[in-house]
Design a protein around this motif. Structure first.
Motif, PDB file in Angstrom:
ATOM      1  N   THR A 297      19.019 -52.479-104.257  1.00 43.97           N
ATOM      2  CA  THR A 297      17.667 -52.055-104.416  1.00 43.97           C
ATOM      3  C   THR A 297      16.943 -52.151-103.272  1.00 43.97           C
ATOM      4  O   THR A 297      16.722 -50.988-102.776  1.00 43.97           O
TER       5      THR A 297
ATOM      6  N   MET B 257      14.795 -45.542-104.802  1.00 42.80           N
ATOM      7  CA  MET B 257      16.190 -46.304-104.895  1.00 42.80           C
ATOM      8  C   MET B 257      17.271 -45.459-104.030  1.00 42.80           C
ATOM      9  O   MET B 257      16.835 -45.085-102.932  1.00 42.80           O
TER      10      MET B 257
ATOM     11  N   CYS C 142      18.103 -56.203-111.667  1.00 42.44           N
ATOM     12  CA  CYS C 142      18.864 -54.968-111.184  1.00 42.44           C
ATOM     13  C   CYS C 142      20.165 -54.993-110.370  1.00 42.44           C
ATOM     14  O   CYS C 142      21.162 -54.450-110.495  1.00 42.44           O
ATOM     15  N   ASP C 143      20.031 -56.116-109.547  1.00 40.44           N
ATOM     16  CA  ASP C 143      20.796 -56.219-108.566  1.00 40.44           C
ATOM     17  C   ASP C 143      22.001 -57.385-108.706  1.00 40.44           C
ATOM     18  O   ASP C 143      21.755 -58.333-109.447  1.00 40.44           O
TER      19      ASP C 143
END
Length: 321
Positions: free
Chosen positions: A139, A270, A66-67
């Motif tokens: 995140t 989040m 995600c990051d």
């Protein structure tokens, strides 16, 4: 391009579904920018994806992650916001968009040499943070920031309890709450973790121990084993903010304490792009440097995932293509 991806999903042995190998290059679009990834941080979300939580075998192969931080097509150093959503659909908050998702759920993720993301999801990386530190923010650190501010409404000079120090969110919450001027208590399951928490500025206590004071905000990511303690530690009108349940999601809650002390049991997930921008500014202003447990080349992503799955990490695990 070299990538770490879910070839399939496996609920019984998630790491067996992980592959490191070649995947197609991302393509730019009308509103999608290709970023050369310099660092990507792992999250529990990646393990859940491999286990089939939020990701199906039919969606695979799916590049995980995600990051990220990296360099865009114009040579700008950037941080990638991982929430893909429409603020208008969420009343000004993209995390409340019913259709919102994260990178690696629908769009291919960040554990690759390059990633294509919506232009809106890019923020400038400040020079004060290196790429690995910057990759930790979108995140875990953003989750902790939203828990303390938007959802927790931490007052000036307030007190915070962080349950289960060691993980990315808990470590981030300690650093950020200390930077905000709060008194911070943190529980840890062993002496080494408690000592590490104190090195970050917290007052470490054993799990379940009585605190010297009741707190304004509890950062709760452990779940069933700690929720009763979290509620006992909150002052009247305090907030227990829950972002996860790593040790169990089915918990009993004493409703008498909840209503009599007018506590708030609040969920948090989040954060928005605007919150990420404020988080970055806070880190620069207060000199907050995210804690990195280890850095791995992308070719050794399997070792990074094994470290994450072991539960032994303190801080974030970073993969560098």
């Amino acid at each position: 391009m070299l990538s770490a991806f879910a070839e399939t999903v496996d609920s019984t042995d998630p790491l067996s579904a992980l592959r490191v190998g070649e995947r197609p290059e991302p393509r730019p679009g009308p509103d999608r920018v290709v970023v050369t990834v310099k660092a990507a941080a792992l999250n529990r979300h990646d393990l859940w994806s491999l286990a089939g939580v939020g990701l199906t075998a039919e969606q695979c192969p799916m590049i995980l992650g995600c990051d990220a931080s990296g360099v865009d097509e114009d040579g700008n150093e950037v941080i990638v916001h991982s929430v893909i959503g429409d603020p208008a659909a969420g009343g000004g908050d993209e995390t409340l968009d019913p259709r919102r998702h994260l990178l690696s759920e629908d769009l291919q993720g960040t554990l690759a040499t390059r990633v294509a993301v919506p232009r809106r999801n890019l923020l400038p990386k400040p020079p004060e943070l290196d790429f690995a530190q910057a990759a930790c923010l979108p995140t875990a650190y953003l989750t902790a920031y939203r828990m303390l501010t938007t959802r927790g409404r931490l007052p000036a000079g307030g007190a915070v309890l962080v349950q289960g120090v060691g993980g990315g969110v808990a470590t981030a919450a300690i650093l950020l709450a200390v930077a905000m001027g709060a008194r911070v208590y943190a529980t840890g399951r062993d002496g080494a973790r408690r000592a590490a928490a104190e090195a970050l500025g917290a007052i470490a206590v054993e799990p379940g121990a009585r605190l010297p004071e009741r707190v304004d905000v509890v950062v709760e990511s452990v779940g069933a084993p700690t929720i009763a303690h979290s509620m006992k530690c909150a002052k009247p009108g305090g907030r227990i903010v829950v972002c996860g349940s790593t040790a169990g999601h089915l918990a009993e809650v004493d409703l008498r304490r909840l209503f009599f002390l007018q506590l708030e049991l609040v969920g948090s997930t989040m954060g928005t792009r605007d919150e990420l921008a404020r988080l970055i500014a806070l880190c620069v202003d207060k000199g907050v440097a995210p804690v990195v447990d280890g850095r791995y080349p992308l070719s050794r992503a399997a070792d990074a995932f094994a470290r994450l799955a072991s539960g032994a990490a303190f801080g974030k695990i970073v993969v560098e293509p």
